[in-house]
Design an enzyme around this catalytic site. Sequence first.
Site, PDB file in Angstrom:
ATOM      1  N   LYS A  26      -8.388  42.445 -53.911  1.00  0.00           N
ATOM      2  CA  LYS A  26      -7.762  41.123 -53.719  1.00  0.00           C
ATOM      3  C   LYS A  26      -7.628  40.792 -52.236  1.00  0.00           C
ATOM      4  O   LYS A  26      -7.930  39.674 -51.823  1.00  0.00           O
ATOM      5  CB  LYS A  26      -6.362  41.145 -54.357  1.00  0.00           C
ATOM      6  CG  LYS A  26      -5.418  40.059 -53.869  1.00  0.00           C
ATOM      7  CD  LYS A  26      -4.090  40.111 -54.571  1.00  0.00           C
ATOM      8  CE  LYS A  26      -2.958  40.718 -53.783  1.00  0.00           C
ATOM      9  NZ  LYS A  26      -2.450  39.979 -52.630  1.00  0.00           N
ATOM     10  N   ASN A  27      -7.184  41.778 -51.454  1.00  0.00           N
ATOM     11  CA  ASN A  27      -6.862  41.462 -50.065  1.00  0.00           C
ATOM     12  C   ASN A  27      -8.084  41.407 -49.155  1.00  0.00           C
ATOM     13  O   ASN A  27      -7.951  41.198 -47.957  1.00  0.00           O
ATOM     14  CB  ASN A  27      -5.800  42.429 -49.527  1.00  0.00           C
ATOM     15  CG  ASN A  27      -4.458  42.135 -50.184  1.00  0.00           C
ATOM     16  OD1 ASN A  27      -4.293  41.087 -50.824  1.00  0.00           O
ATOM     17  ND2 ASN A  27      -3.512  43.047 -50.050  1.00  0.00           N
ATOM     18  N   ARG A  96      -0.783  33.558 -49.863  1.00  0.00           N
ATOM     19  CA  ARG A  96      -0.654  33.700 -48.410  1.00  0.00           C
ATOM     20  C   ARG A  96      -1.830  33.074 -47.663  1.00  0.00           C
ATOM     21  O   ARG A  96      -1.891  33.118 -46.439  1.00  0.00           O
ATOM     22  CB  ARG A  96      -0.587  35.201 -48.021  1.00  0.00           C
ATOM     23  CG  ARG A  96       0.457  36.003 -48.724  1.00  0.00           C
ATOM     24  CD  ARG A  96       1.853  35.605 -48.405  1.00  0.00           C
ATOM     25  NE  ARG A  96       2.215  35.702 -47.005  1.00  0.00           N
ATOM     26  CZ  ARG A  96       3.329  35.188 -46.493  1.00  0.00           C
ATOM     27  NH1 ARG A  96       4.171  34.527 -47.270  1.00  0.00           N
ATOM     28  NH2 ARG A  96       3.596  35.315 -45.200  1.00  0.00           N
ATOM     29  N   CYS A 120       4.320  37.120 -52.631  1.00  0.00           N
ATOM     30  CA  CYS A 120       5.461  37.872 -53.170  1.00  0.00           C
ATOM     31  C   CYS A 120       6.688  37.789 -52.271  1.00  0.00           C
ATOM     32  O   CYS A 120       6.581  37.780 -51.049  1.00  0.00           O
ATOM     33  CB  CYS A 120       5.061  39.337 -53.346  1.00  0.00           C
ATOM     34  SG  CYS A 120       3.825  39.539 -54.622  1.00  0.00           S
ATOM     35  N   ARG A 125       8.779  37.478 -44.313  1.00  0.00           N
ATOM     36  CA  ARG A 125       7.350  37.200 -44.095  1.00  0.00           C
ATOM     37  C   ARG A 125       7.119  35.989 -43.182  1.00  0.00           C
ATOM     38  O   ARG A 125       6.481  35.003 -43.590  1.00  0.00           O
ATOM     39  CB  ARG A 125       6.618  37.041 -45.435  1.00  0.00           C
ATOM     40  CG  ARG A 125       6.838  38.205 -46.374  1.00  0.00           C
ATOM     41  CD  ARG A 125       5.948  38.160 -47.584  1.00  0.00           C
ATOM     42  NE  ARG A 125       4.609  38.656 -47.305  1.00  0.00           N
ATOM     43  CZ  ARG A 125       3.648  38.761 -48.231  1.00  0.00           C
ATOM     44  NH1 ARG A 125       3.895  38.387 -49.472  1.00  0.00           N
ATOM     45  NH2 ARG A 125       2.464  39.218 -47.912  1.00  0.00           N
ATOM     46  N   ASP A 310       1.632  48.977 -50.018  1.00  0.00           N
ATOM     47  CA  ASP A 310       1.202  48.573 -51.364  1.00  0.00           C
ATOM     48  C   ASP A 310       0.980  49.776 -52.287  1.00  0.00           C
ATOM     49  O   ASP A 310       0.669  49.599 -53.468  1.00  0.00           O
ATOM     50  CB  ASP A 310      -0.088  47.751 -51.279  1.00  0.00           C
ATOM     51  CG  ASP A 310       0.090  46.490 -50.452  1.00  0.00           C
ATOM     52  OD1 ASP A 310       1.172  45.896 -50.520  1.00  0.00           O
ATOM     53  OD2 ASP A 310      -0.841  46.119 -49.724  1.00  0.00           O
ATOM     54  N   VAL A 332       7.404  48.482 -43.560  1.00  0.00           N
ATOM     55  CA  VAL A 332       6.572  47.284 -43.339  1.00  0.00           C
ATOM     56  C   VAL A 332       7.314  46.016 -43.792  1.00  0.00           C
ATOM     57  O   VAL A 332       7.318  45.002 -43.097  1.00  0.00           O
ATOM     58  CB  VAL A 332       5.213  47.421 -44.048  1.00  0.00           C
ATOM     59  CG1 VAL A 332       4.345  46.179 -43.816  1.00  0.00           C
ATOM     60  CG2 VAL A 332       4.478  48.668 -43.554  1.00  0.00           C
ATOM     61  N   ARG A 420      -2.014  38.054 -60.697  1.00  0.00           N
ATOM     62  CA  ARG A 420      -2.507  37.463 -59.446  1.00  0.00           C
ATOM     63  C   ARG A 420      -3.363  38.474 -58.681  1.00  0.00           C
ATOM     64  O   ARG A 420      -4.214  38.103 -57.879  1.00  0.00           O
ATOM     65  CB  ARG A 420      -1.313  37.056 -58.563  1.00  0.00           C
ATOM     66  CG  ARG A 420      -0.925  35.602 -58.726  1.00  0.00           C
ATOM     67  CD  ARG A 420       0.073  35.162 -57.660  1.00  0.00           C
ATOM     68  NE  ARG A 420      -0.254  35.727 -56.378  1.00  0.00           N
ATOM     69  CZ  ARG A 420       0.613  36.319 -55.554  1.00  0.00           C
ATOM     70  NH1 ARG A 420       1.887  36.391 -55.855  1.00  0.00           N
ATOM     71  NH2 ARG A 420       0.226  36.811 -54.395  1.00  0.00           N
TER      72      ARG A 420
END
Length: 445
Positions: A26-27, A96, A120, A125, A310, A332, A420
């Site tokens: 995904k990222n 994002r 999320c 953030r 993650d 983080v 997602r």
Amino acid sequence: MSTPELAYRIHGGDPVVGQITALGAKNFATKAMVAALLAETPTELSNFPPIGDVAITRDMLSAIGATVQVRGDVLAIDPASIHSSNVPTPDSGSNRIPILLLGALLHRFDEVSVPVLGGCKIGERPVDFHLDAIERFGGTVTTTEEGYVARRRTRLKGTQIKLPYPSVGATETCLFLGVLAEGRTVIANAAIEPEIIELITMLRAMGAVIFTSAGREIKIEGVERLQGTRMPILGDRIEAASWACLAGASDGDITVRGINPNNLGNFLAYFQQVGGGFELLEPDVVRFFRRARLSPAVVETDVYPGFSTDWQQPFAILLTQANGISIIHETVYENRFGYLRALNQLGANTQLTTHCLGGLPCRYSDANHEHSAIIVGATPLRADGHVITIPDLRAGLAYVIAAAIARGTSIIRGVHLLERGYGDVVPRLSRMNLKIERVNLGEVL
Ligand code: EPU
């Protein structure tokens, strides 16, 4: 009539055994979609994951006029038809990605507006590093109630930036700004996550001139134009680590295909330290299992090459099955342990503290954020029709793992958050003999 709410019903307690293929990450997938907009010609992205975040990003790209087509697992993007720089929030939601579109589209338009960000709720953030970067390249940014508007008068100019923290997203913004800016850009204290390195490879294939060097420094010589390319999406290292935790926690045996073990970095070390085992079967096939009685660990999340934030949620489930006291220090994000409360209802014994437990004090040491977790194990998990609600995407898969090892039946709500980031969860896990169904919540409560 309102749409029925979907949920997962899981009947757990048995070892999970079988084979699974890690889908495209995904990222990286969503970032590759943004990168495609920098080109003049079409890009084809293969091994594309069927996940919600991609659908959201696709809807945003289509809304500004890009031609986006899906052919099997290939997503083709033609940016030539882009006609608008006003990115709306699509009906499918937000993520994002808008903040990345702000920088990427600023080469094509003098003014770009994007909506407020979704994603999320795991901390504040902020996006200050992104906005600051745009200004350093010569743009200006206005923050409104609806989102952000960036403007420029002339071509963006290469610059020197030292990121206050090696942020993944801000590094991506700097890459997108730098590749087509005039002259040289130097990004210091950049993120070096595998997905960033992959993005650099893709941008190079598009014609960008990017040099990486030791010490988190990236140098870019701006070019006038970029061309589309073909790019496979790398296997998701977060998914792969989650399947490893499922194998370890359930005392099962799971072979994960489609993953480069190098990208699992320190996860493999921690997994072995607590009693997990793995075997490299082929260059992109890894088998995970439990090799010894599980023992506790002290884990601190960090930017790459540290233990990814993650990974901490599935690893926490594994640690509930380890004999002794484990600690996870989340450095983080300040608010990423909301999911532990529901685990305690299933029989886990976890507690949160605002102190920095484990290693050195982190950025959150003087704030009142519950960012360290204590997990006392081993606690067998039990479910008796428990209904647990997913607070965020990664916690969602952690709940699936918890439900898989818990004896009895659990109902997991809020699966749209999980979906997602993870595709085809139910069919893929069913093939490994996990009793999991996608159900209409109204019919099972
Ligand atoms: N930060 C700032 N200002 C900024 C940008 C970041 O203070 O302008 C802070 C953040 O608040 C956070 C830290 O820097 O404390 C790291 O944030 P980063 O920018 O690296 O995160 P991101 O780019 O928003 C991506 C992933 C996250 C993943 C992090 C860290 C995507 C879409 N998201 O987020 O993934 O946890 O990097 O690796 O790539 C997820 O997939 O569930 C997820 C949250």
